[in-house]
Write an enzyme that holds these catalytic residues in place. Structure first.
Site, PDB file in Angstrom:
ATOM      1  N   ARG A 116      60.222 -43.092 -27.692  1.00 42.19           N
ATOM      2  CA  ARG A 116      60.095 -41.687 -27.630  1.00 42.19           C
ATOM      3  C   ARG A 116      59.589 -41.045 -28.820  1.00 42.19           C
ATOM      4  O   ARG A 116      60.219 -41.344 -29.964  1.00 42.19           O
ATOM      5  CB  ARG A 116      61.389 -41.153 -27.216  1.00 42.19           C
ATOM      6  CG  ARG A 116      61.224 -39.607 -26.731  1.00 42.19           C
ATOM      7  CD  ARG A 116      60.545 -39.341 -25.617  1.00 42.19           C
ATOM      8  NE  ARG A 116      60.724 -37.941 -24.982  1.00 42.19           N
ATOM      9  CZ  ARG A 116      59.909 -37.318 -24.183  1.00 42.19           C
ATOM     10  NH1 ARG A 116      58.864 -37.946 -23.850  1.00 42.19           N
ATOM     11  NH2 ARG A 116      60.357 -36.331 -23.422  1.00 42.19           N
ATOM     12  N   THR A 403      51.087 -38.830 -17.522  1.00 37.55           N
ATOM     13  CA  THR A 403      52.072 -40.090 -18.015  1.00 37.55           C
ATOM     14  C   THR A 403      51.487 -40.955 -17.008  1.00 37.55           C
ATOM     15  O   THR A 403      50.744 -40.995 -16.107  1.00 37.55           O
ATOM     16  CB  THR A 403      53.561 -39.610 -17.302  1.00 37.55           C
ATOM     17  OG1 THR A 403      53.849 -38.475 -18.190  1.00 37.55           O
ATOM     18  CG2 THR A 403      54.564 -40.753 -17.603  1.00 37.55           C
ATOM     19  N   THR A 421      53.345 -42.016 -21.946  1.00 42.81           N
ATOM     20  CA  THR A 421      52.978 -40.757 -21.914  1.00 42.81           C
ATOM     21  C   THR A 421      52.406 -40.331 -23.083  1.00 42.81           C
ATOM     22  O   THR A 421      52.801 -40.758 -24.353  1.00 42.81           O
ATOM     23  CB  THR A 421      54.160 -39.852 -21.381  1.00 42.81           C
ATOM     24  OG1 THR A 421      53.692 -38.415 -21.014  1.00 42.81           O
ATOM     25  CG2 THR A 421      55.201 -39.738 -22.475  1.00 42.81           C
ATOM     26  N   GLU A 423      52.526 -36.666 -22.579  1.00 44.59           N
ATOM     27  CA  GLU A 423      53.144 -35.329 -22.112  1.00 44.59           C
ATOM     28  C   GLU A 423      52.220 -34.687 -21.008  1.00 44.59           C
ATOM     29  O   GLU A 423      51.831 -35.424 -19.974  1.00 44.59           O
ATOM     30  CB  GLU A 423      53.541 -34.449 -23.128  1.00 44.59           C
ATOM     31  CG  GLU A 423      54.259 -33.299 -22.554  1.00 44.59           C
ATOM     32  CD  GLU A 423      55.399 -33.519 -21.885  1.00 44.59           C
ATOM     33  OE1 GLU A 423      56.006 -32.496 -21.728  1.00 44.59           O
ATOM     34  OE2 GLU A 423      56.017 -34.643 -21.287  1.00 44.59           O
ATOM     35  N   GLU A 440      54.491 -33.500 -27.004  1.00 45.56           N
ATOM     36  CA  GLU A 440      56.074 -33.786 -26.551  1.00 45.56           C
ATOM     37  C   GLU A 440      56.996 -32.883 -27.105  1.00 45.56           C
ATOM     38  O   GLU A 440      58.079 -32.723 -26.418  1.00 45.56           O
ATOM     39  CB  GLU A 440      56.234 -35.079 -27.024  1.00 45.56           C
ATOM     40  CG  GLU A 440      57.215 -35.930 -26.210  1.00 45.56           C
ATOM     41  CD  GLU A 440      56.536 -36.175 -24.823  1.00 45.56           C
ATOM     42  OE1 GLU A 440      57.063 -35.639 -23.738  1.00 45.56           O
ATOM     43  OE2 GLU A 440      55.646 -37.147 -24.829  1.00 45.56           O
ATOM     44  N   ASP A 443      58.579 -30.549 -24.530  1.00 44.83           N
ATOM     45  CA  ASP A 443      59.691 -31.022 -23.639  1.00 44.83           C
ATOM     46  C   ASP A 443      61.178 -30.505 -24.281  1.00 44.83           C
ATOM     47  O   ASP A 443      62.003 -30.932 -23.452  1.00 44.83           O
ATOM     48  CB  ASP A 443      59.645 -32.615 -23.640  1.00 44.83           C
ATOM     49  CG  ASP A 443      59.450 -33.130 -22.355  1.00 44.83           C
ATOM     50  OD1 ASP A 443      59.197 -32.488 -21.350  1.00 44.83           O
ATOM     51  OD2 ASP A 443      59.273 -34.463 -22.036  1.00 44.83           O
ATOM     52  N   SER A 468      62.330 -37.660 -18.716  1.00 45.99           N
ATOM     53  CA  SER A 468      62.460 -37.772 -17.273  1.00 45.99           C
ATOM     54  C   SER A 468      62.084 -39.276 -16.650  1.00 45.99           C
ATOM     55  O   SER A 468      62.093 -39.435 -15.660  1.00 45.99           O
ATOM     56  CB  SER A 468      62.039 -36.727 -16.240  1.00 45.99           C
ATOM     57  OG  SER A 468      62.310 -35.419 -16.606  1.00 45.99           O
ATOM     58  N   GLY A 488      55.019 -38.307 -13.734  1.00 44.24           N
ATOM     59  CA  GLY A 488      55.214 -37.163 -12.739  1.00 44.24           C
ATOM     60  C   GLY A 488      56.102 -36.101 -13.334  1.00 44.24           C
ATOM     61  O   GLY A 488      56.738 -35.173 -12.437  1.00 44.24           O
ATOM     62  N   GLY A 489      56.500 -36.126 -14.605  1.00 46.87           N
ATOM     63  CA  GLY A 489      57.534 -35.398 -15.187  1.00 46.87           C
ATOM     64  C   GLY A 489      58.727 -35.304 -14.652  1.00 46.87           C
ATOM     65  O   GLY A 489      59.272 -36.591 -14.427  1.00 46.87           O
TER      66      GLY A 489
END
Length: 582
Positions: A116, A403, A421, A423, A440, A443, A468, A488-489
């Site tokens: 991440r 993503t 991803t 984002e 990102e 987020d 997510s 898909g977030g």
């Protein structure tokens, strides 16, 4: 000799696929229009030894060549991710981040890998507040360098390869380097994304790559070459991630992020300090299975686990795929998303009640809040058991489209599911050295606190924004039986949870399971996937008090099911993926 063989195999696989060897199977998800009956009749692809499913045929082909050449699931994942960066640049790449869950067959262990992005060290909780003290509009925040987090994708795939790779690192980049130099036909999905992307043409490097000189977006079928990306990958193939995080590529990333509008705060020291991390997977016992995935800073496994744990109080097998099952799913989702908004964030910064959120007694109490006949409206967060109570206020999720997802099994028994991803589609719109940088930082919560009570997912220097992403491995008696995940977030969570219910509780074929129309609720109004069945389901849910409407729910689920010696693979008809197996 092996390297030469692999290189030739990778370069000519596209031709070879027209003469697949006995036992090899493929399914292209760019189908002609289908009736509802035809969709219901679709079945997954079968194989016995190796399998890969990704969001783009060229990425699946690159990974499949690695598997055929004796590579591991980790090797194939590296090759597939690099190709996805080239052919699906709006969704993922080395300018973004990723989460991976890996099964090592030799040691019989499951490990999750955290790639991440992180906030720049100088970032503070008021990062997204304007001069008036109010949060700036989301759309205004996306475009430009300020939304860029320190990328983690390259570092985490390098960590994965170090731990589980079998083929030389450099070999895994050759298919993408060749394709970047020769060019590839723009897919329908990429062409549509270019035409629809706001602000993309406002950034000169991205405009020069995705648009013609007259300003028109490049169309489907046009050959698109990316020599800058090929040059970048040649350096990384030869020297690893060091030039990216500590060398000239990193210097250009930092410079590119200093945009005229929304200039970034990231420094070369931020890049040099970045670390991908091994983490212990988060697992939940669900009926006879163990469902495992990525823990904090992702909310994916926890929220999927909460939905399933709450629903374990109901006999979904007997209820079947009915409006009643949809009602129960919606109510469980509301309860889980209420907890997500209150408690879930980067556990390196926040005292997360991870175990308490999945405590069976706690989930049982949450399940008793569900009225089988009537909606509860908006759910409130619960009070999970925790050693060190810390007060937080809630924030709200926003869906995303930038993503991708891949799942792989190799001939040695190793398996990987990865969600990757940048984002929002096309990320920050900032492009450098042939790849896009993520957005990102959006987020994080834009509001750091309310009435003096902090938001767990507020911006802090070095912190990883809550995700997510839910790459998932299902185990039975200690061995994997299912790999899945989706883009898909925040909708990733219900997409994955619904697919798991369809395969585990209803025993549906993987392809049939992921083809089912989606139902989504993130603790607000309900969205039902557009289609011929939407009106009837909306009416049935409305009778139970739900506020529901039809929506475009564009998942990108990938699945490999392991049934003894048989592999079954499925890829989402809503995108343009490909399953390959042998």
């Amino acid at each position: 000799m092996a390297r030469k063989y692999f290189s030739l195999l990778a370069r000519f696989l596209c031709l070879a696929l027209t003469l697949l060897p006995l036992g090899a199977v493929a399914e292209n998800l760019v189908p002609p229009p289908e009736t509802t009956t035809a969709i219901a009749a679709r079945r997954s692809v079968s194989a016995s030894e190796i399998m890969i499913a990704t969001a783009n045929p060229l990425a699946s082909e690159a990974g499949f060549a690695v598997l055929q050449a004796g590579g591991s699931a980790a090797d194939a994942a590296v090759a597939a991710q690099m190709m996805l960066n080239l052919v699906e640049p709006q969704s993922s790449g080395i300018g973004g981040g990723a989460f991976l869950v890996y099964w090592d067959a030799e040691t019989e262990t499951l490990t999750s890998y955290d790639g991440r992005e992180t906030a720049p060290a100088a970032a503070t909780p008021d990062y997204w507040l304007g001069p008036d003290g109010a949060p700036i509009p989301f759309r205004q925040a996306v475009a430009g360098g300020r939304s860029v987090g320190v990328p983690g994708t390259l570092k985490v795939f390098e960590l994965l390869h170090t731990a589980h790779g079998r083929l030389p690192w450099a070999d895994l980049f050759e298919p993408t380097i060749d394709k970047a130099e020769a060019g590839f036909p723009i897919s329908r999905r990429l062409a549509t994304a270019i035409a629809d992307a706001p602000d993309l043409a406002d950034f000169p490097v991205a405009r020069g790559y995705f648009f013609h000189t007259d300003g028109t977006p490049k169309p489907e079928g046009e050959i698109l070459a990316n020599p800058d990306f090929a040059a970048t990958l040649r350096v990384i193939a030869a020297e690893g991630s060091t030039p990216f995080y500590e060398g000239p590529i990193g210097a250009r990333i930092v410079e590119a992020a200093r945009t005229a509008v929304n200039p970034g705060m990231m420094t070369r020291a931020d890049l040099a300090a970045y670390q991908a991390k091994e983490r212990i997977p988060v697992c939940l016992d669900y009926r006879v299975w163990e469902v495992c995935g990525m823990g904090p800073p992702s909310s994916g496994a926890l929220t999927v686990g909460q939905i399933l744990g709450i629903l374990s109080a109901f006999d979904l097998t007997a209820i079947g795929d009915t409006p009643q099952a949809a009602h129960l799913f919606i109510e469980a989702s509301k309860l889980a998303f209420a907890d997500r908004a209150r408690y879930m964030a980067d556990a390196d910064f926040v005292d997360m009640p991870t175990e308490g959120l999945l405590d069976p007694a706690y989930l049982g109490a949450r399940a008793r809040l569900i009225d089988p006949l009537r909606t509860m409206g908006v759910a409130t967060a619960g009070e999970p058991p925790r050693e060190h109570p810390e007060e937080f206020t809630s924030d709200r999720p926003r869906p995303r489209k930038g993503t991708s997802q891949l799942v792989i099994k190799d001939r040695f028994g190793d398996m990987v599911t990865a969600t990757t991803t940048i984002e929002t589609g096309f990320g920050s719109r900032v492009m450098v050295d042939g790849f896009l940088l993520n957005n990102e930082m959006t987020d994080f919560s834009f509001v750091p606190e309310e009435n003096g009570v902090p938001v767990a997912n507020r911006v802090e220097g070095g912190k990883r924004p809550r995700s997510s992403m839910a790459p998932t491995v299902v185990l039975h008696r200690g061995a994997p039986v299912l790999l899945t995940g989706s883009p898909g977030g925040a909708n990733i969570i219900p997409y994955v949870a619904q697919a798991l219910i369809a395969m585990l509780d209803w025993n549906l074929d993987p392809q049939v399971a992921i083809d089912l129309p989606h139902v989504v609720n993130r603790n607000g109004d309900t969205e039902v996937e557009e289609g011929p069945e939407a009106a009837a389901l909306i009416a049935a849910l409305s009778a139970r008090g739900h506020v529901a409407e039809a929506a475009d729910l564009n998942s990108g689920l990938q699945v490999i099911q392991i049934d003894g010696p048989l592999l079954r693979g499925a890829t989402d008809k809503r995108r343009e993926g490909l399953v390959l197996g042998e």
